[in-house]
Design an enzyme around this catalytic site. Structure first.
Site, mmCIF file in Angstrom:
data_model
loop_
_atom_site.group_PDB
_atom_site.id
_atom_site.type_symbol
_atom_site.label_atom_id
_atom_site.label_comp_id
_atom_site.label_asym_id
_atom_site.label_seq_id
_atom_site.Cartn_x
_atom_site.Cartn_y
_atom_site.Cartn_z
ATOM 1 N N ASP A 41 -13.461 -2.203 0.682
ATOM 2 C CA ASP A 41 -13.135 -3.518 0.102
ATOM 3 C C ASP A 41 -14.201 -3.980 -0.896
ATOM 4 O O ASP A 41 -13.877 -4.580 -1.929
ATOM 5 C CB ASP A 41 -12.994 -4.577 1.208
ATOM 6 C CG ASP A 41 -11.635 -4.508 1.910
ATOM 7 O OD1 ASP A 41 -10.682 -3.964 1.326
ATOM 8 O OD2 ASP A 41 -11.544 -5.014 3.043
ATOM 9 N N SER B 225 0.808 -1.223 0.000
ATOM 10 C CA SER B 225 0.000 0.000 0.000
ATOM 11 C C SER B 225 0.843 1.276 0.000
ATOM 12 O O SER B 225 0.503 2.235 -0.707
ATOM 13 C CB SER B 225 -0.978 0.001 1.177
ATOM 14 O OG SER B 225 -1.960 -0.977 0.964
ATOM 15 N N LYS C 153 -9.826 -5.361 11.038
ATOM 16 C CA LYS C 153 -11.016 -4.749 10.412
ATOM 17 C C LYS C 153 -12.309 -4.892 11.222
ATOM 18 O O LYS C 153 -13.136 -3.999 11.221
ATOM 19 C CB LYS C 153 -11.225 -5.345 9.023
ATOM 20 C CG LYS C 153 -10.149 -4.940 8.044
ATOM 21 C CD LYS C 153 -10.369 -5.593 6.694
ATOM 22 C CE LYS C 153 -9.195 -5.298 5.791
ATOM 23 N NZ LYS C 153 -9.342 -5.906 4.475
ATOM 24 N N GLY D 199 -14.180 -13.856 7.390
ATOM 25 C CA GLY D 199 -13.484 -12.816 8.153
ATOM 26 C C GLY D 199 -13.873 -11.436 7.671
ATOM 27 O O GLY D 199 -14.921 -11.248 7.032
ATOM 28 N N GLY E 177 -5.653 -10.780 -6.422
ATOM 29 C CA GLY E 177 -6.235 -9.637 -5.725
ATOM 30 C C GLY E 177 -5.576 -8.291 -5.974
ATOM 31 O O GLY E 177 -5.927 -7.307 -5.311
ATOM 32 N N ASN F 44 -12.131 -0.778 6.828
ATOM 33 C CA ASN F 44 -10.731 -0.834 6.352
ATOM 34 C C ASN F 44 -10.155 0.561 6.130
ATOM 35 O O ASN F 44 -8.983 0.686 5.793
ATOM 36 C CB ASN F 44 -10.609 -1.659 5.066
ATOM 37 C CG ASN F 44 -11.068 -0.887 3.838
ATOM 38 O OD1 ASN F 44 -11.938 -0.023 3.929
ATOM 39 N ND2 ASN F 44 -10.493 -1.202 2.695
ATOM 40 N N ALA G 19 -12.674 -9.377 5.319
ATOM 41 C CA ALA G 19 -12.801 -9.158 3.873
ATOM 42 C C ALA G 19 -14.028 -9.881 3.320
ATOM 43 O O ALA G 19 -14.724 -9.360 2.444
ATOM 44 C CB ALA G 19 -11.544 -9.644 3.168
HETATM 45 P P1 NDP Z 1 -9.394 -12.379 8.598
HETATM 46 O O1 NDP Z 1 -8.279 -12.761 9.494
HETATM 47 O O2 NDP Z 1 -10.468 -11.482 9.118
HETATM 48 O O3 NDP Z 1 -10.139 -13.716 8.045
HETATM 49 C C1 NDP Z 1 -9.387 -14.829 7.633
HETATM 50 C C2 NDP Z 1 -10.285 -15.874 6.966
HETATM 51 O O4 NDP Z 1 -9.439 -16.919 6.463
HETATM 52 C C3 NDP Z 1 -11.276 -16.530 7.911
HETATM 53 O O5 NDP Z 1 -12.443 -16.878 7.211
HETATM 54 C C4 NDP Z 1 -10.517 -17.807 8.334
HETATM 55 O O6 NDP Z 1 -11.365 -18.865 8.705
HETATM 56 C C5 NDP Z 1 -9.849 -18.168 7.022
HETATM 57 N N1 NDP Z 1 -8.686 -19.025 7.235
HETATM 58 C C6 NDP Z 1 -7.506 -18.672 7.798
HETATM 59 N N2 NDP Z 1 -6.676 -19.729 7.816
HETATM 60 C C7 NDP Z 1 -7.356 -20.769 7.260
HETATM 61 C C8 NDP Z 1 -7.024 -22.128 7.011
HETATM 62 N N3 NDP Z 1 -5.831 -22.638 7.354
HETATM 63 N N4 NDP Z 1 -7.955 -22.914 6.416
HETATM 64 C C9 NDP Z 1 -9.154 -22.401 6.064
HETATM 65 N N5 NDP Z 1 -9.531 -21.118 6.289
HETATM 66 C C10 NDP Z 1 -8.638 -20.318 6.887
HETATM 67 O O7 NDP Z 1 -8.691 -11.755 7.306
HETATM 68 P P2 NDP Z 1 -9.330 -10.764 6.212
HETATM 69 O O8 NDP Z 1 -10.740 -11.173 5.989
HETATM 70 O O9 NDP Z 1 -9.056 -9.354 6.547
HETATM 71 O O10 NDP Z 1 -8.424 -11.120 4.926
HETATM 72 C C11 NDP Z 1 -8.595 -12.355 4.254
HETATM 73 C C12 NDP Z 1 -7.708 -12.414 3.031
HETATM 74 O O11 NDP Z 1 -8.115 -11.452 2.052
HETATM 75 C C13 NDP Z 1 -6.247 -12.119 3.327
HETATM 76 O O12 NDP Z 1 -5.452 -13.018 2.564
HETATM 77 C C14 NDP Z 1 -6.053 -10.707 2.831
HETATM 78 O O13 NDP Z 1 -4.712 -10.490 2.445
HETATM 79 C C15 NDP Z 1 -7.000 -10.685 1.641
HETATM 80 N N6 NDP Z 1 -7.459 -9.323 1.321
HETATM 81 C C16 NDP Z 1 -7.081 -8.774 0.120
HETATM 82 C C17 NDP Z 1 -7.517 -7.512 -0.227
HETATM 83 C C18 NDP Z 1 -7.111 -6.915 -1.537
HETATM 84 O O14 NDP Z 1 -7.258 -5.702 -1.698
HETATM 85 N N7 NDP Z 1 -6.629 -7.691 -2.467
HETATM 86 C C19 NDP Z 1 -8.369 -6.699 0.669
HETATM 87 C C20 NDP Z 1 -8.743 -7.407 1.877
HETATM 88 C C21 NDP Z 1 -8.269 -8.654 2.178
HETATM 89 P P3 NDP Z 1 -11.778 -19.112 10.259
HETATM 90 O O15 NDP Z 1 -13.011 -18.285 10.482
HETATM 91 O O16 NDP Z 1 -12.022 -20.558 10.298
HETATM 92 O O17 NDP Z 1 -10.607 -18.667 11.098
#
Ligand code: NDP
Length: 312
Positions: A137, A46, A101, A164, A280, A122, A166
């Protein structure tokens, strides 16, 4: 930081120092400071993209010459302290990324209605009352999908992986844009249920269902869906795909919110199956351009091309 403010858009923008909470507690920041907060944050691109856009804006309008965007590593338990300090240090705007977030919703003075519906923010802008929270987002997702696949979310059956921060914004955007149906798959059932319950009042006649990511029972998913990965599985270079794509009724396209690494296991599988796919990076650009619009008033469509070029 103490000393002169770094020049907006310097060639070293991608190597912008990672600041710590110790820097926030002791430093002073000149000009108009902006930052992204996350934990970890060293991977964030960023600063490179925002500082390139600010340098381009400064060529036409000198006020932007003193704007500068930093990255700060803030552990979740220190987010409240960081937000208080950064407001007092004169920061105009902040981006929040993993894992802040959802937690930040309870820490801001005001919240934009769309961000409230998503239950995640965000983008924060400083106001006289304190921080006001937004979520860009969903905007970034819709713009990136339109750009990558020639049409946005409207009318599409969507399979959303993750629940999560996003995923929340993505789910609300899918419903707002009029997706045909929405299936959400997540590893942790409680988080999945919380998201599905949040969406029920927004869904109207659009079918929304929550499915266990590990169940393998996906018969209800129609062929021709758009699969969106909003999990963080894939950030590690050895991470497997969150779902075996070949086990789903054949999707139309696959969008992975992850951009680093540029090709996740999910995208490799999509390519091998001959599916249209995109990472992304486009979403990063469009959500960032919308954040800058909120802080500066400059339309996102004006800064997005410079931001995309800065990411190469
Ligand atoms: P969060 O930490 O809020 O959510 C993470 C999510 O990933 C949850 O649903 C979690 O599931 C799941 N998860 C994590 N590890 C595993 C695993 N080993 N197996 C299965 N599911 C898993 O993160 P964000 O929502 O903020 O971000 C999510 C992704 O999106 C990131 O990779 C981030 O970089 C990307 N992103 C990209 C953006 C862009 O502009 N390109 C903007 C925003 C995000 P559980 O509920 O079971 O823990």
């Amino acid at each position: 930081m103490n000393g002169p403010t770094a020049t907006a858009g310097s060639a070293a923008a991608d190597r912008e120092a990672v600041l710590s909470m110790a820097d926030v507690r002791t430093g002073s920041f000149g000009g108009t400071p902006l930052a992204v907060l996350g934990h970890p944050i060293a991977h964030s691109r960023s600063p490179a993209m925002h500082n390139a856009a600010l340098a381009a804006l400064a060529a036409d309008d000198p006020q932007f010459a003193s704007w500068h965007y930093r990255r700060i590593d803030v552990p979740p338990e220190l987010l409240g302290e960081a937000l208080d300090l950064l407001a007092r240090r004169g920061f105009r705007g902040l981006n929040l990324t993993v894992p802040h977030k959802v937690m930040a919703v309870g820490l801001v003075a005001e919240i934009d209605p769309a961000a409230r519906r998503a239950g995640a923010v965000n983008t924060l802008v400083a106001t006289v009352k304190g921080w006001r929270g937004f979520n860009t987002d969903g905007y970034g997702l819709e713009a990136a999908i339109g750009q990558a696949f020639g049409a946005g979310l409207a009318g599409r059956p969507v399979v959303l992986l993750g629940a999560g921060g996003a995923a929340r914004a993505a789910a609300v955007e899918c419903l707002d844009r009029g997706c045909a149906r929405l299936a959400i798959l997540n590893r942790t059932p409680e988080r999945l249920e919380a998201l599905v319950n949040l969406l029920r009042p927004l869904a109207g006649a659009t079918p929304v269902e929550g499915l266990d990511l590990a169940s393998g029972s996906w018969r209800s998913i129609p062929a021709g869906s758009l699969v969106i990965n909003a999990t963080s599985l894939g950030l590690g270079p050895a991470d497997p795909a969150p779902v075996p794509l070949a086990a789903l009724p054949r999707p139309a396209a696959v969008f992975d919110m992850i951009y680093q690494p540029p090709q996740t296991a999910l995208l490799r599988e999509a390519e091998a199956l001959g599916l249209r796919c995109a990472n992304g990076l486009g979403m990063l650009v469009h959500q960032g351009a919308k954040s800058l619009e909120i802080w500066s008033g400059v339309a996102a469509r004006r800064t997005a091309p410079t931001m995309a070029a800065a990411l190469g």
